[in-house]
Write an enzyme that holds these catalytic residues in place. Structure first.
Site, PDB file in Angstrom:
ATOM      1  N   ASN A   1       6.730 -11.029   4.388  1.00 44.76           N
ATOM      2  CA  ASN A   1       7.658 -10.352   5.293  1.00 44.76           C
ATOM      3  C   ASN A   1       8.635 -11.305   5.959  1.00 44.76           C
ATOM      4  OD1 ASN A   1       6.487  -7.911   4.712  1.00 44.76           O
ATOM      5  ND2 ASN A   1       5.144  -7.910   6.501  1.00 44.76           N
TER       6      ASN A   1
ATOM      7  N   SER B   1       0.808  -1.218   0.000  1.00 48.00           N
ATOM      8  CA  SER B   1       0.000   0.000   0.000  1.00 48.00           C
ATOM      9  C   SER B   1       0.842   1.269   0.000  1.00 48.00           C
ATOM     10  CB  SER B   1      -0.934   0.008   1.213  1.00 48.00           C
ATOM     11  OG  SER B   1      -0.195  -0.121   2.413  1.00 48.00           O
TER      12      SER B   1
ATOM     13  N   ASP C   1       2.748  -6.507  11.175  1.00 40.97           N
ATOM     14  CA  ASP C   1       2.263  -6.964   9.872  1.00 40.97           C
ATOM     15  C   ASP C   1       2.775  -8.380   9.613  1.00 40.97           C
ATOM     16  OD1 ASP C   1       1.436  -7.401   7.308  1.00 40.97           O
ATOM     17  OD2 ASP C   1       2.416  -5.662   6.431  1.00 40.97           O
TER      18      ASP C   1
ATOM     19  N   MET D   1      18.640  -1.434   1.764  1.00 36.81           N
ATOM     20  CA  MET D   1      19.067  -2.375   2.805  1.00 36.81           C
ATOM     21  C   MET D   1      19.655  -3.624   2.167  1.00 36.81           C
ATOM     22  SD  MET D   1      15.198  -3.479   3.855  1.00 36.81           S
ATOM     23  CE  MET D   1      14.258  -2.440   2.724  1.00 36.81           C
TER      24      MET D   1
END
Length: 443
Positions: free
Chosen positions: A295, A142, A290, A247
């Site tokens: 993830n 999002s 989340d 990263m």
């Protein structure tokens, strides 16, 4: 090499200005009104009854809403996600299913828009510092999308790029989408979402600050310390701005793909996920809220579980951690009175709520605690707990005139808990949950 986790998604530029975003929402409202008129005309010709709510909540309008929010991204899409999670079981099936798609992938930005954002943040010759930069994103969400790159000196990076205009449009997007959802009666009357809207804005402003997200990563890594089996990407400070987060690239496969590995590996990863969640909530007070499967990345060669995306980190003060601790202990060891008092302390219950409502909520909490009350390994694959809980929540909402929405920080834990449970089910895991809970309570 990390495998792509992104299915084919549409390309569409992100509307950047507030005016353009409001125009898009206005067009959506007009389109839904037109859809309702068409549906009404069909029903009149067929001699069917008319109802304003059913005229608006059609499959065509559900598609309009889902597609438009996915195109807008940002707070508009995020609020749709949250409404789907918190009130999905009260919505017509078509709307519930289509809004659930918003939890997955947003539209991709066109190449030109990606290049412009990077030029604004890194300067005109930004591409000269890379040996390779993939313009096809590995993942979209999002707030932004993630790209893979290799620098001139061979550093393998994941680069998270925020959609343009998202930060400036958060407050207006939340207000406008909430108004639209109320107008089409998608938000149940018994849900007072004002506090939810305030917290959604606060959380989104935090998630849209990539410098803060980099700080969250570093803080989380310090808390995790030398715990075995985890990897957290290190931010590259000189290539990170509030809109671009660079990263280390974390190799591995998603949790979905873990089902291809031996059951022992799946059990071990599930055990690791549950251990980590208990540490976050009951010891550190720093929770990555989340639980999206994307993830987490598991590297079978090194047996490392990569932890990604620290935008939605929630920090809990000591009194809240103590309240969660008390509720956990009461669910494991206490009676009805202890559970009810702990539920009031956490915010699940108002002490003045009707007795029937208090009893129903406490029964639901006790059911949630089923895995930790079982001695030995809990078999997630053969449990009907989630279905049973869904039925209880539906009955609670439909048959109780009184309804109390828990605090937002508790709803964030709901989100994490539900995601972890689904991950354990997907992995067909068998885990001694009770032993993990007893260990965290001894601390």
């Amino acid at each position: 090499m990390q495998q792509s986790i992104l299915p084919k998604t549409p390309h569409s530029p992100v509307p950047e200005s507030r005016g353009m975003r409001m125009l898009k929402l206005g067009q959506l409202a007009s389109g839904m009104a037109g859809g309702a008129f068409t549906e009404g005309l069909k029903r009149v010709l067929n001699g069917d009854s008319l109802s304003p709510s059913t005229l608006l909540l059609t499959s065509a309008n559900a598609n309009r809403l889902s597609d438009q929010l996915a195109e807008l991204r940002g707070a508009a899409m995020k609020l749709g996600q949250m409404i789907s999670m918190e009130a999905g079981d009260l919505l017509p099936t078509e709307f519930s299913q289509l809004l659930a798609r918003l939890r997955e992938n947003a539209n991709q930005m066109p190449l030109g828009q990606v290049a412009r954002i990077l030029e604004q943040n890194w300067g005109k010759n930004w591409d000269q510092q890379f040996k390779r930069f993939s313009f096809t994103p590995m993942a979209t969400a999002s707030i932004g999308q993630v790209h893979e790159a290799i620098t001139i000196d061979g550093q393998h990076l994941a680069i998270k790029i925020q959609y343009p205009g998202i930060r400036k449009s958060i407050d207006s997007d939340v207000d406008n989408v909430a108004t639209l959802l109320k107008l089409i009666r998608m938000i149940p009357d018994e849900l007072n979402i004002e506090n939810l809207l305030i917290e959604t804005k606060r959380q989104l402003h935090q998630e849209a600050d990539y410098i803060q997200e980099a700080a969250n990563q570093n803080s989380y890594a310090q808390l995790l310390g030398s715990a075995n089996g985890f990897t957290i990407p290190t931010p590259v400070d000189e290539m990170t701005t509030s809109e671009v987060l660079s990263m280390d690239f974390i190799p591995g496969i998603s949790l979905d793909q873990l089902t291809q590995l031996p059951s022992e590996t799946q059990n071990a990863v599930a055990h690791r996920l549950l251990w980590l969640s208990l540490q976050e909530t009951f010891r550190w007070g720093v929770v990555q809220t989340d639980p999206n499967f994307a993830n987490y990345r598991y590297d079978n060669e090194t047996d490392q579980l990569g932890l990604l995306d620290f935008g939605a980190v929630r920090y809990y003060e000591k009194p809240r951690i103590v309240a969660f601790h008390n509720l956990l202990r009461s669910l494991l060891e206490g009676g009805k009175e202890e559970v009810e008092q702990a539920a009031i302390e956490v915010g699940y219950l108002d002490p003045h709520a009707p007795k029937t409502y208090r009893t129903a909520v406490c029964n639901l909490l006790n059911d949630v605690a089923e895995p930790m009350r079982l001695t030995g390994s809990y078999d997630f694959a053969n449990s009907d707990l989630m279905t049973h809980m869904g039925e209880q929540v539906m009955e609670l909402r439909l048959n109780q005139r009184y309804w109390h929405l828990p605090p937002h920080d508790v709803l964030m834990l709901h989100r994490k808990l539900a995601g972890l449970y689904l991950a354990c089910v997907r992995l067909k895991a068998k885990v001694d949950v009770r032993a993990l809970v007893v260990d965290v309570l001894i601390y």
